[in-house]
Enzyme design. Sequence first.
Site, mmCIF file in Angstrom:
data_model
loop_
_atom_site.group_PDB
_atom_site.id
_atom_site.type_symbol
_atom_site.label_atom_id
_atom_site.label_comp_id
_atom_site.label_asym_id
_atom_site.label_seq_id
_atom_site.Cartn_x
_atom_site.Cartn_y
_atom_site.Cartn_z
ATOM 1 N N LYS A 112 0.873 -1.272 0.081
ATOM 2 C CA LYS A 112 -0.897 0.268 0.677
ATOM 3 C C LYS A 112 0.653 1.481 0.071
ATOM 4 C CE LYS A 112 -4.268 -1.879 1.059
ATOM 5 N NZ LYS A 112 -4.743 -2.521 2.211
ATOM 6 N N LYS A 192 -8.688 -11.642 -10.645
ATOM 7 C CA LYS A 192 -9.350 -11.723 -9.339
ATOM 8 C C LYS A 192 -10.894 -10.875 -9.733
ATOM 9 C CE LYS A 192 -9.990 -12.250 -4.965
ATOM 10 N NZ LYS A 192 -9.106 -12.314 -3.440
ATOM 11 N N LYS A 195 -14.379 -4.895 -8.038
ATOM 12 C CA LYS A 195 -14.798 -3.530 -8.976
ATOM 13 C C LYS A 195 -13.714 -2.798 -8.927
ATOM 14 C CE LYS A 195 -19.386 -3.536 -6.307
ATOM 15 N NZ LYS A 195 -20.212 -2.427 -5.255
#
Length: 325
Positions: A112, A192, A195
């Site tokens: 991240k 995968k 959204k």
Amino acid sequence: MAKRVFSGARPTGRQHIGNYFGHIMNLIALQEEYECFDCVVDLHALTTVESTASLQQDINDMVLDWLAAGVDPEKSVVFVQSHVPEITELHLLLSMVTPLNWLLRVPTFKEKVRMHPENVNYGLVGYPVLMTSDIVLYKGEMVPVGEDQLPHLELAREIVRRFNSMYGDVFPEPAAKLTQFPMIVGLDGTGKMSKSADNHLEIASTPDEIRRKVSTAFTDPARKRRADIGHPEVCNVYTLHKMFTPGRVQEIGSECRVAGIGCVDCKKLLAQGIVDYFGPFRERRLELQSRPEYVREVVGHGAERASRVARETLREVKAAMNLLP
Ligand code: SF4
């Protein structure tokens, strides 16, 4: 007495078929055997979210999908993380026993930081401490995880062991309950279903939306014309057929291999399978949607049940840490 299972999920709004097979089906199966705490972890979402404008809608839509799919709020404690304020206090207390270097070495934290260097906040590095607090506030004994999440759970177990060794055996060490459900590949066939990759199909989609979305799905790249023979084993549409039209999978595979069926027709069959599969779910969702207060009532009741456990745990923790007068 049934073991207690804690499951947390970020509020991601209307659920897609990856969420359904990877998470919701698990919640439904587990509630038959365990005492389940199904939590919408809205505070976790704040570590990376850019805007909270849609947060309440996302929570509502996600819980509505869970309930319409079969999560039973009488069996499971369905609640929202921030509705039980004890979580923030336990998070602070556990942060005092967690060495910073344990958190800085977490691969998802490093990832991240790499992806969002402009938003490395304090909450992000403490994410595993908050996750541990979620589990142990409710004395969770098991946590459903995929293999890829095992390192996170191991860190939670390390934090628990450290706390228990410093202050006494307050928390059970949570064990992994490995999930059996398959990873669902997105309609674009590249990874995968998610959204953020915009390769998903929402389970509450109308039949027309399902047909339109499925018609765009990626198939065997070697099959450029109708007459080309296909390779179903590399085709994501075929993988989805295994879930939604299991009775016809063999026939579809054989026909594909000899170019007896075209991809357009194959996708139409799949779309119909998905429409039929989620038919009862769509009906139930519409019924629940007609009672606008329903989700709020469910999570309100869930927060009351969760709070009873949380207050008692926090009292034990503070007593163990000599924080009570
Ligand atoms: Fe895939 Fe079906 Fe086309 Fe074969 S016929 S490549 S299984 S979409």
